[in-house]
Design an enzyme around this catalytic site. Structure first.
Site: not given
Ligand code: TNX
Length: 605
Positions: A383
């Site tokens: 992300e």
């Molecule tokens: C996605 S899964 C994220 C996290 C959040 C999560 C909440 C991932 C690698 N990144 O930053 O905490 O969703 O479900």
């Protein structure tokens, strides 16, 4: 078959020295009831029915096949049940690591049985034990397969983590080629004792183990869980307790998500403000906290004793707001952002165009690598929405080179797939659609995978619409959904051979206490453990549900919180002498104040 009787907490056989706090240091005086929960007629009727059931029916006998995760091979022998005598001793091969496993077996059995269970090594003249742990690797090279009461053991076939358990009327023998294998055998044996073995205080009765042979080894070498200690901070005691849960279900990796926008949780000598400034926040505005190097070492040591490898994650280049608050020089534009205590993602990043950023990455990863004996270093990579294209892949490739230079193997979320391959690199896949050509292509270039599909393995997802904490962006995950998928075939165009294993992540935006961690972990976490450990031929929802049901009384007796999922036929539970269960979740709310380090040391060594 007689079984240990459950004794009311006030009764004479319960030791008056019942500990005032549990192993994890939670306060047992807290109510075990769901706060704000209005008992309704149906619930009261169910409670009465359960209590009546407990009075009338003795607990069902444990069967040799009742183990979670399901063993590879189980051969019951109903004529060979074993009863633990009060003067039993534990004998073990003369090897320090094997001896430590024997000590752990004795530590598990002493509180409930009240037996002394001395541990001595088999080299002792005349040493005969009723519980015998044999590390057989040496025997295999010297004299071929080791013979046990029930026949020859192909220790080689058991691999790095397999074991063989022989239960006869005279003795219990666990044989393995490694101390890790012995410990997995011990965890199986623990589940074959009646549930009252989990009592922290003595229980009267007979300790019967069903007779027969179990031969067992894992399907995948990597079986893990992740705890996000960044969104909410959890002290060392809570982490140690989670490690206990991993060991119980034969999981061998604990991934710690140590850094994120809301908090930086590990002290770094060269960059002290990361912890002191970056660690002082968490979701909801609570005090946060961080691990000193000594705290972290303690976690690593406690895990190692249970043959659990710690996988530290420093999430880069995104999810870095806390680092930028501490060191604005890392921020694009060199301006410190305000501290962040919300739950959005994808807005922060360290400047990929500034060399100072790579000094920071090298220093931080270097210090974390030096504190971590395991082979893995997780660099996140998820992300980072504002670092695009070549800037992103260039950053990841540089981070991968830094990790390789430290002698570690890089792990990253599957977003790092487009970056060039680095030797041995591992992608942690958290998608929800098994058709992922970019990840499949990275696998063709040599990457291996840890599978954490968001819609099956994410333990922060709610069980049902009325689950009081958790998310639902990847859907609702009840126990069946956690169980019903196959890591070997889940991703299209990815062969099973590229799958290193599975991991269940627990993100903690909505999780503020140990009880809430346990509520989301259990009972789904054993489902993931079974997918990682058991051969696919044992996969069977109805059988799993029945085996899992017997764990409810074990958790209750041990004072472990869990969700009484309506999918599982939990047996009636009588009054147990166990620890009071911690309070289970209320509504999501602001972070709870909690000391950065635990007030007491639950570590038994
Ligand atoms: C996605 S899964 C994220 C996290 C959040 C999560 C909440 C991932 C690698 N990144 O930053 O905490 O969703 O479900």
């Amino acid at each position: 078959m007689p079984y240990p009787t459950r004794i009311h907490p006030g009764a004479a056989a319960v030791s008056p020295t019942t500990p005032a706090t549990s192993a994890a240091g939670h306060d047992p005086a807290r109510p075990a009831a769901l706060p704000g929960h209005q008992p309704v007629a149906a619930e009261l009727a169910r409670t009465a029915e359960r209590a009546a059931g407990a009075l009338l029916a003795p607990p069902a006998p444990v069967r040799l096949g009742d183990v979670v995760p399901a063993p590879e091979r189980v051969e019951p022998d109903p004529t060979a049940d074993f009863t633990l005598p009060a003067d039993a001793a534990v004998r073990v091969s003369p090897d320090p690591a094997a001896r430590d496993v024997a000590e752990q077996l004795a530590e598990l059995l002493r509180p409930a049985t009240g037996y002394p269970l001395p541990v001595t090594d088999t080299a002792h003249p005349g040493a005969e034990g009723r519980l015998v742990l044999t590390l057989a690797a040496g025997a295999l090279t010297a004299a071929g397969p080791t013979a046990t009461a029930a026949g020859p053991v192909d220790v080689d076939g058991l691999g790095a983590e397999g074991y063989r358990l022989d239960v006869t009327a005279d003795s219990i023998r666990i044989t393995a080629g490694t101390p890790a294998g012995l410990l997995h055998g011990v965890q199986t044996l623990r589940q074959l004792f009646p549930a009252a073995i989990e009592s922290p205080t003595p229980v009267t009765g007979r300790w019967v183990v069903p007779g027969g042979v179990v031969v067992d080894r894992p399907r995948f070498p990597y079986r893990g869980a992740m705890l996000d200690v960044a969104r909410h901070f959890f002290g060392v005691a809570d982490v140690l307790r989670v490690i206990d849960h991993l060991a119980r279900y034969k999981l061998n990796h604990l991934h710690l998500h140590l850094t994120d926008d809301q908090g930086w949780r590990i002290a770094v000598e060269g960059w002290p403000r990361l912890a002191t400034v970056g660690g002082a926040t968490e979701v909801g505005g609570g005090p946060g906290g961080y691990y000193t190097a000594a705290d972290y070492r303690r976690i690593v040591r406690y895990a190692a004793r249970r043959h659990v490898t710690v996988v530290p994650e420093i999430d880069l280049p995104g999810h870095t707001n806390a680092a930028l608050v501490a060191y604005p020089e890392l921020a694009p534009g060199k301006v410190a952002p305000p501290p962040y205590t919300g739950t959005e993602v994808g807005f922060s990043y360290v400047d990929p165009a500034d060399e100072r950023t790579y000094d920071f990455v090298a220093d931080v990863l270097g210090e974390v690598a030096a504190l971590t004996p395991g082979p893995w270093l997780h660099v996140g990579g998820d992300e980072a929405f504002k670092v695009k294209g070549a800037a992103y892949t260039g950053f990841v490739e540089r981070a991968q080179r830094i990790v390789a230079g430290l002698g570690k193997t890089v792990v990253g979320w599957h977003q790092i797939a487009p970056a060039r391959h680095a030797d041995g690199r591992v992608l942690q896949w958290w998608g929800t659609d098994g058709d992922d050509p970019v990840t499949a292509e990275a696998v063709r270039r040599g990457a291996r995978l840890i599978l954490s599909p968001g819609n099956h393995a994410y333990l922060d997802m709610k069980y049902a619409p009325d689950t009081p904490i958790g998310h639902d962006w990847a859907g609702l995950i009840d126990v069946r959904r956690a169980y019903d998928w196959d890591p070997g075939t889940h991703l299209r165009d990815v062969p099973a051979a590229a799958v290193l294993g599975v991991e269940a992540p627990l993100w903690t935006e909505s999780v503020t206490s140990l009880a809430e961690i346990e509520y989301l972990l259990l009972p789904r976490f054993p489902a993931l453990a079974e997918l990682g450990w058991s051969p696919r031929t044992t996969h069977d929802w109805a059988g799993f549900r029945d085996r899992l049901a017997g764990h409810g009384p074990r958790w209750s007796t041990a004072g472990i919180a869990f969700h009484r999922s309506p999918e599982i036929p939990w047996p009636a539970e009588g009054t147990t002498p166990g620890r009071p269960a911690p309070a289970i979740p209320t509504q999501p709310g602001p972070g709870t104040a909690r000391p950065a380090t635990p007030a007491e040391d639950p570590e038994p060594v």
